[in-house]
Design an enzyme around this catalytic site. Sequence first.
Site, PDB file in Angstrom:
ATOM      1  N   CYS A   9     -11.027   2.229   1.130  1.00 39.84           N
ATOM      2  CA  CYS A   9      -9.660   1.788   0.859  1.00 39.84           C
ATOM      3  C   CYS A   9      -8.712   2.706   1.622  1.00 39.84           C
ATOM      4  O   CYS A   9      -9.133   3.366   2.581  1.00 39.84           O
ATOM      5  CB  CYS A   9      -9.370   1.751  -0.642  1.00 39.84           C
ATOM      6  SG  CYS A   9      -9.477   3.348  -1.480  1.00 39.84           S
ATOM      7  N   ASN A  12      -8.698   6.488  -0.931  1.00 39.15           N
ATOM      8  CA  ASN A  12      -9.985   6.909  -1.520  1.00 39.15           C
ATOM      9  C   ASN A  12      -9.794   7.642  -2.858  1.00 39.15           C
ATOM     10  O   ASN A  12     -10.584   8.512  -3.215  1.00 39.15           O
ATOM     11  CB  ASN A  12     -10.801   7.761  -0.538  1.00 39.15           C
ATOM     12  CG  ASN A  12     -12.269   7.945  -0.917  1.00 39.15           C
ATOM     13  OD1 ASN A  12     -12.881   8.950  -0.585  1.00 39.15           O
ATOM     14  ND2 ASN A  12     -12.856   6.997  -1.637  1.00 39.15           N
ATOM     15  N   CYS A  14      -8.369   5.442  -5.615  1.00 43.88           N
ATOM     16  CA  CYS A  14      -8.277   4.362  -6.616  1.00 43.88           C
ATOM     17  C   CYS A  14      -9.358   3.301  -6.420  1.00 43.88           C
ATOM     18  O   CYS A  14     -10.350   3.261  -7.145  1.00 43.88           O
ATOM     19  CB  CYS A  14      -6.889   3.709  -6.593  1.00 43.88           C
ATOM     20  SG  CYS A  14      -5.575   4.784  -7.214  1.00 43.88           S
ATOM     21  N   ARG A  15      -9.170   2.419  -5.436  1.00 34.37           N
ATOM     22  CA  ARG A  15     -10.036   1.245  -5.336  1.00 34.37           C
ATOM     23  C   ARG A  15     -11.450   1.552  -4.867  1.00 34.37           C
ATOM     24  O   ARG A  15     -12.424   1.098  -5.489  1.00 34.37           O
ATOM     25  CB  ARG A  15      -9.399   0.204  -4.395  1.00 34.37           C
ATOM     26  CG  ARG A  15      -8.115  -0.384  -4.936  1.00 34.37           C
ATOM     27  CD  ARG A  15      -7.358  -1.138  -3.868  1.00 34.37           C
ATOM     28  NE  ARG A  15      -6.895  -0.234  -2.820  1.00 34.37           N
ATOM     29  CZ  ARG A  15      -6.309  -0.611  -1.694  1.00 34.37           C
ATOM     30  NH1 ARG A  15      -6.151  -1.912  -1.449  1.00 34.37           N
ATOM     31  NH2 ARG A  15      -5.903   0.269  -0.816  1.00 34.37           N
ATOM     32  N   SER A  16     -11.607   2.318  -3.779  1.00 34.29           N
ATOM     33  CA  SER A  16     -12.982   2.527  -3.286  1.00 34.29           C
ATOM     34  C   SER A  16     -13.815   3.446  -4.168  1.00 34.29           C
ATOM     35  O   SER A  16     -15.010   3.179  -4.342  1.00 34.29           O
ATOM     36  CB  SER A  16     -13.004   2.953  -1.809  1.00 34.29           C
ATOM     37  OG  SER A  16     -12.345   4.169  -1.591  1.00 34.29           O
ATOM     38  N   ASP A 120      -3.667  -2.899  -4.756  1.00 35.15           N
ATOM     39  CA  ASP A 120      -3.734  -1.439  -4.884  1.00 35.15           C
ATOM     40  C   ASP A 120      -3.072  -0.988  -6.190  1.00 35.15           C
ATOM     41  O   ASP A 120      -1.842  -1.029  -6.309  1.00 35.15           O
ATOM     42  CB  ASP A 120      -3.043  -0.791  -3.685  1.00 35.15           C
ATOM     43  CG  ASP A 120      -3.366   0.685  -3.585  1.00 35.15           C
ATOM     44  OD1 ASP A 120      -3.756   1.275  -4.620  1.00 35.15           O
ATOM     45  OD2 ASP A 120      -3.243   1.236  -2.485  1.00 35.15           O
TER      46      ASP A 120
HETATM   47  P1  4NP Z   1      -6.311   3.529  -2.872  1.00 32.68           P
HETATM   48  O1  4NP Z   1      -4.803   3.722  -3.382  1.00 32.68           O
HETATM   49  O2  4NP Z   1      -6.212   3.133  -1.419  1.00 32.68           O
HETATM   50  O3  4NP Z   1      -6.844   2.428  -3.726  1.00 32.68           O
HETATM   51  O4  4NP Z   1      -6.996   4.863  -3.083  1.00 32.68           O
HETATM   52  C1  4NP Z   1      -3.897   4.583  -2.758  1.00 32.68           C
HETATM   53  C2  4NP Z   1      -3.708   5.843  -3.269  1.00 32.68           C
HETATM   54  C3  4NP Z   1      -2.771   6.687  -2.677  1.00 32.68           C
HETATM   55  C4  4NP Z   1      -2.057   6.258  -1.570  1.00 32.68           C
HETATM   56  C5  4NP Z   1      -2.262   5.007  -1.056  1.00 32.68           C
HETATM   57  C6  4NP Z   1      -3.187   4.165  -1.650  1.00 32.68           C
HETATM   58  N1  4NP Z   1      -1.090   7.105  -0.992  1.00 32.68           N
HETATM   59  O5  4NP Z   1      -0.413   6.651  -0.053  1.00 32.68           O
HETATM   60  O6  4NP Z   1      -0.936   8.253  -1.409  1.00 32.68           O
END
Ligand code: 4NP
Length: 145
Positions: A9, A12, A14-16, A120
């Site tokens: 994702c 890294n 939340c989703r992955s 997300d």
């Molecule tokens: P993820 O979510 O891609 O599902 O881990 C996010 C977590 C943090 C950020 C973006 C997406 N960020 O920009 O900090």
Amino acid sequence: MTTRILFVCLGNICRSPAAEGVFRTLAPEIETDSAGTGDWHVGKPPHPPMQRAAGARGLDISDLRARQISPADFDRFDLIVGMDASNRADIEALRPAGNATPVTLLTQYAPRAGIDHVPDPYFTGDFDGVLDLIEEAARGLRASL
Ligand code: 4NP
């Protein structure tokens, strides 16, 4: 044969890592890992609200640490699974010349109609809804192997 799967994702956190946690429980015979296309959270554990939502389902993902995907991952894994079209474009930009590792989206394996990405929860706040979708898609992914 698919024996090593990398979930990817953006951050890294939340989703992955959630997908990794769900899938390693569902298919312990498969080697799973996760990574982010971005580097902001490298070394951090999953986002606390995601850890809590996963924990409420009996999934402990507290051992996971964020890392950034690299071109070497194309040789280490048999399948790379992104969460949205932006992830897929960022992943494809790292593909080494001559490498043919498939890159898919997790929602391709979900039985729900009309869902083309994993939203997300870092931005939507819907950690539970995303876990529902990830669990459905992970079952579909397993069945596809
Ligand atoms: P993820 O979510 O891609 O599902 O881990 C996010 C977590 C943090 C950020 C973006 C997406 N960020 O920009 O900090």
